[in-house]
Design an enzyme around this catalytic site. Structure first.
Site, PDB file in Angstrom:
ATOM      1  N   HIS A  77     -66.923 -30.544 -33.480  1.00 51.08           N
ATOM      2  CA  HIS A  77     -65.619 -30.084 -33.873  1.00 51.08           C
ATOM      3  C   HIS A  77     -65.104 -28.706 -33.287  1.00 51.08           C
ATOM      4  O   HIS A  77     -63.899 -28.675 -33.035  1.00 51.08           O
ATOM      5  CB  HIS A  77     -65.592 -29.947 -35.215  1.00 51.08           C
ATOM      6  CG  HIS A  77     -66.177 -28.685 -35.895  1.00 51.08           C
ATOM      7  ND1 HIS A  77     -67.463 -28.681 -36.222  1.00 51.08           N
ATOM      8  CD2 HIS A  77     -65.533 -27.431 -36.130  1.00 51.08           C
ATOM      9  CE1 HIS A  77     -67.720 -27.354 -36.810  1.00 51.08           C
ATOM     10  NE2 HIS A  77     -66.513 -26.652 -36.677  1.00 51.08           N
ATOM     11  N   ASP A 103     -65.893 -27.336 -42.504  1.00 44.62           N
ATOM     12  CA  ASP A 103     -66.026 -26.116 -41.505  1.00 44.62           C
ATOM     13  C   ASP A 103     -65.588 -24.979 -42.261  1.00 44.62           C
ATOM     14  O   ASP A 103     -66.509 -23.873 -42.209  1.00 44.62           O
ATOM     15  CB  ASP A 103     -64.907 -26.513 -40.499  1.00 44.62           C
ATOM     16  CG  ASP A 103     -64.812 -25.196 -39.544  1.00 44.62           C
ATOM     17  OD1 ASP A 103     -65.529 -24.651 -38.856  1.00 44.62           O
ATOM     18  OD2 ASP A 103     -63.666 -24.624 -39.599  1.00 44.62           O
ATOM     19  N   HIS A 161     -73.706 -23.968 -36.894  1.00 42.53           N
ATOM     20  CA  HIS A 161     -72.913 -23.838 -37.563  1.00 42.53           C
ATOM     21  C   HIS A 161     -72.284 -25.388 -37.576  1.00 42.53           C
ATOM     22  O   HIS A 161     -72.106 -26.316 -38.573  1.00 42.53           O
ATOM     23  CB  HIS A 161     -71.690 -23.210 -37.108  1.00 42.53           C
ATOM     24  CG  HIS A 161     -70.117 -23.339 -37.790  1.00 42.53           C
ATOM     25  ND1 HIS A 161     -69.987 -23.097 -38.991  1.00 42.53           N
ATOM     26  CD2 HIS A 161     -69.194 -23.930 -37.075  1.00 42.53           C
ATOM     27  CE1 HIS A 161     -68.538 -23.751 -39.070  1.00 42.53           C
ATOM     28  NE2 HIS A 161     -68.075 -24.102 -38.086  1.00 42.53           N
ATOM     29  N   ASP A 202     -65.625 -19.346 -74.306  1.00 47.97           N
ATOM     30  CA  ASP A 202     -66.003 -20.810 -73.690  1.00 47.97           C
ATOM     31  C   ASP A 202     -66.423 -20.952 -72.369  1.00 47.97           C
ATOM     32  O   ASP A 202     -65.523 -21.333 -71.297  1.00 47.97           O
ATOM     33  CB  ASP A 202     -64.839 -21.855 -74.130  1.00 47.97           C
ATOM     34  CG  ASP A 202     -63.658 -21.457 -73.458  1.00 47.97           C
ATOM     35  OD1 ASP A 202     -63.479 -20.066 -73.383  1.00 47.97           O
ATOM     36  OD2 ASP A 202     -62.681 -22.258 -73.238  1.00 47.97           O
ATOM     37  N   GLU A 225     -62.360 -25.885 -28.342  1.00 48.44           N
ATOM     38  CA  GLU A 225     -61.967 -24.725 -28.600  1.00 48.44           C
ATOM     39  C   GLU A 225     -62.838 -23.540 -28.167  1.00 48.44           C
ATOM     40  O   GLU A 225     -62.385 -22.592 -27.511  1.00 48.44           O
ATOM     41  CB  GLU A 225     -61.768 -24.310 -30.110  1.00 48.44           C
ATOM     42  CG  GLU A 225     -61.209 -23.185 -30.566  1.00 48.44           C
ATOM     43  CD  GLU A 225     -61.268 -22.906 -32.102  1.00 48.44           C
ATOM     44  OE1 GLU A 225     -61.369 -21.614 -32.480  1.00 48.44           O
ATOM     45  OE2 GLU A 225     -61.343 -23.786 -32.680  1.00 48.44           O
ATOM     46  N   ASP A 226     -64.136 -23.741 -28.040  1.00 46.13           N
ATOM     47  CA  ASP A 226     -65.261 -22.795 -27.820  1.00 46.13           C
ATOM     48  C   ASP A 226     -66.024 -23.073 -26.464  1.00 46.13           C
ATOM     49  O   ASP A 226     -66.761 -22.093 -26.183  1.00 46.13           O
ATOM     50  CB  ASP A 226     -65.990 -22.255 -28.818  1.00 46.13           C
ATOM     51  CG  ASP A 226     -65.405 -21.945 -30.048  1.00 46.13           C
ATOM     52  OD1 ASP A 226     -64.375 -21.173 -30.002  1.00 46.13           O
ATOM     53  OD2 ASP A 226     -66.135 -22.208 -31.310  1.00 46.13           O
TER      54      ASP A 226
END
Length: 678
Positions: free
Chosen positions: A83, A150, A59, A270, A87-88
């Site tokens: 990034h 992201d 990712h 169109d 958080e992880d």
């Protein structure tokens, strides 16, 4: 769109090597730093997997590749790779600073989700995270570019999420991230995010359009090839060097056309477009004339974004023509430089390798950041912040001019009141009437693109509750609320709800028996005005709270009651818990949504002889029957008489007859007649 195949653990190293091969335009030092960030991300995410079952590190690598395609600098690429680590993983903020410096840290921190302990509503956490990102974007716009990359990769793998989460994420993407990409001018990302959102929000429509476009693909290709050859031949004769790109319109734009025009897919013709690229701006206009000579232009389908660029700097000529085969075709004409801006937006404007900072952004993107600063400066709760973000920043806009020729940008649907408050709070607070291109317009009429707007003020004019029904901008709405809360002692406005204060009776006489009480209607019930147990008419800063048991939302029928020490609590009118509130009948209070009004309004025109005090006499005649003058203006005619336009708010429409009769008794008035309301 970028198709991302599933990556097995044994293929991760291959993916990394392919990524590193794309870094050739960076210096050797930058390449080594990016590799260092990539390996650290690989190490930190080594035990994690995506919902698809893939190694998690794929990712951030794909996010970094998207940032590469936007031509961003090495610092942004490193931050894209890292990034998710705050958080992880267990990495600390200090470790990021020590390894990669403050600049990378600020970018990573800007896109990291806010951790709200014991949050009851997942959406609150997500919205606060977006708010944090918007604040960080003001200091460094690369924060939002990393977040868009992201979001782009996450949307491409959304099929592995539960259906309810798919729809929630897709809706947020369509409401916030796709419009934000558009405002930044990154149309390549905008269209991809819109199409992927449609895929999960309206899967049946997405599949229908996909199947339809796959049919007769070869036939459409032949048609575009023929048109392309005709245009190239004509341009060569004029000695203009061009290149042409052909395309089918993206799915979401086709869906909007179906929705707005109420047509089925087979009724829309169109689907196709051609983009002509040239070298200079004069060539753009020469090519426009050439195209219109080859094919008949359709009326009302020409837009000149070169003379008047979009707020994000987008420049192009757009025209729709009827081709010789009877098929409509949209043609865009722009220079190579304009096309680069259209594809990459703010990333094309901001060359990090030249060491530019946020302050050096061009005027278009500076305007966007100014809007974001404006809504950040207001003391908004999460809900109000998001309403302002969507309605004031991410919506379509129009341009109007002041009488001095200054350009003012406002959200589409804005009124003269919005214009007045944009200029200055005092002008908004004392706005009496307005003109568009020297023609009097009602204050509640939506402005049109390129109009010249002038506002007339009066020391006696002031905001009215009715203004909240039609203003568009959050700034105007906020200023009107503030004025009313300060100056109108009969109401409290908070959380988009108007509470009409109950005035406690001052009489010392014994209360009459119940069947003789004066009553007034309230939400289809009768409210005993003498039984309000608590008077709040002299209090200030009273809080209005929405009941958690029934969670009323805009449009619901509501009812309020005065709670000791907690302000006004608002419930749905049919909330079951109302039965359990002690003394509810004595404590209930009249409340309504601020965009709702049961009042009647009427606009009218007055013709009169030229006298000095006509305006005040008309205003007095209106007040005589409890009417309120919302807007009014008087101008001298060519004959030397006076002509006035007024809009009045009344308790009921029948009151207009009394008001009109009262105005006719003014000696100087010659005639009065209703005019169309907008």
């Amino acid at each position: 769109m970028i198709d991302v195949a599933l990556v097995t653990p044994d293929k991760v190293e291959v993916l990394i090597q392919e990524f590193l091969e794309k870094l050739g335009h960076f210096s050797e030092e930058d390449q080594q730093e990016i590799l260092k960030a990539c390996r650290w991300a690989q190490e930190l995410h080594s035990k994690q997997k995506r919902a698809s079952g893939e190694p998690y590190v794929i990712h951030p690598i794909h996010v970094a590749e998207i940032l590469l395609s936007l031509q961003l600098d090495a610092t942004a690429i490193k931050a894209g790779l890292l990034h998710d680590i705050l958080e992880d993983t267990t990495v600390t903020r200090q470790e990021i600073k020590d390894r990669f410096g403050m600049e990378v840290f600020h970018l990573v921190n800007g896109v990291t989700k806010i951790n709200i302990v014991n949050v009851k509503n997942k959406r609150v956490q997500e919205r606060e995270t977006i708010r944090k990102m918007i604040l960080a974007m003001d200091k460094d716009i690369r924060v939002v570019l990393i977040k868009l990359a992201d979001k782009r990769h996450n949307m491409n793998t959304l099929q592995y999420m539960p259906e309810d989460k798919q729809k929630r994420i897709a809706r947020e993407c369509l409401d916030i991230y796709a419009p934000l990409a558009g405002k930044l001018g990154i149309y390549s990302l905008k269209t991809e995010l819109e199409d992927l959102s449609l895929k999960y929000l309206k899967p049946e429509v997405y599949d229908e359009i996909k199947f339809f476009l796959s049919q007769k693909k070869e036939e459409r290709g032949e048609f575009l090839k023929l048109v392309q050859e005709q245009i190239i031949k004509a341009a060569r004769e004029e000695e203009i060097e061009i290149s042409i790109k052909t395309r089918a319109k993206h799915f979401y734009s086709i869906y909007l056309k179906m929705k707005h025009k109420g047509k089925e897919l087979n009724e829309i013709y169109d689907f196709l477009g051609i983009r002509i690229l040239c070298k200079t701006q004069p060539q753009c206009y020469a090519l426009l004339g050439l195209v219109h000579h080859l094919y008949k232009p359709l009326s009302g389908r020409f837009k000149d974004y070169i003379a008047m660029p979009k707020e994000n700097g987008y420049k192009s000529l757009h025209t729709t023509v009827m081709t010789s085969s009877g098929k409509p075709l949209e043609i865009q004409i722009r220079t190579d430089k304009m096309n680069n801006t259209a594809e990459y937006g703010v990333a094309a404007h901001w060359a990090y390798k030249e060491g530019k900072q946020t302050a050096d952004l061009d005027s278009y993107n500076s305007n966007l950041l100014k809007k974001l600063r404006d809504i950040n400066s207001e003391d908004y709760g999460t809900s109000d912040f998001f309403n302002s973000l969507k309605e004031d920043v991410l919506t379509d806009t129009l341009f109007v001019f002041t009488p001095k020729g200054d350009t003012i940008e406002l959200p589409s649907g804005s009124t003269a009141i919005d214009f007045a408050y944009h200029i200055h709070t005092d002008i908004g607070d004392h706005c009496l009437s307005a003109k568009a291109d020297d023609m009097i317009i009602p204050l509640n009429k939506s402005l049109k693109n390129t109009q010249t707007i002038s506002v007339q003020t009066s020391a006696n004019a002031h905001p009215h509750l009715n203004w909240l029904r039609f203003v568009k901008t959050t700034r105007a709405r906020s200023k009107i609320r503030n004025w009313l809360n300060r100056h109108d002692s009969d109401i409290v406005i908070d959380r988009h709800i108007v509470a009409k204060k109950a005035l406690k009776r001052q009489s010392t006489a014994p209360a009459p028996v119940k069947n003789a009480l004066e009553e007034k209607p309230f939400q289809n019930k009768m409210m005993d005005s003498s039984k309000i147990g608590i008077s709040i008419d002299k209090e200030r800063n009273i809080m209005i709270k929405l009941a958690g048991c029934c969670n009323p939302t805009a449009g619901d029928k509501i009812i309020g009651f005065i709670s000791r020490g907690r302000g006004i609590i608002v419930h749905k009118a049919d909330c079951y818990n109302l039965k359990g509130i002690n003394d509810f009948e004595e404590r209930k209070i009249d409340v309504e949504w601020e965009n709702y009004s049961d009042k009647a309004t009427q606009s009218f025109k007055v013709g009169a002889r030229n006298v000095a005090d006509l305006f005040s006499e008309i205003e007095g005649a209106i007040r005589k029957y409890q009417g309120h003058l919302i807007s009014g203006s008087i101008n001298e005619t060519d004959r030397g008489d006076l002509e006035g336009y007024f809009t009045v708010e009344m308790n009921k429409m029948d009151d207009y007859k009394k008001i009109a009769k009262s105005i006719r008794t003014i000696p100087s008035v010659m005639n009065i007649q209703k005019v169309k309301q907008f």
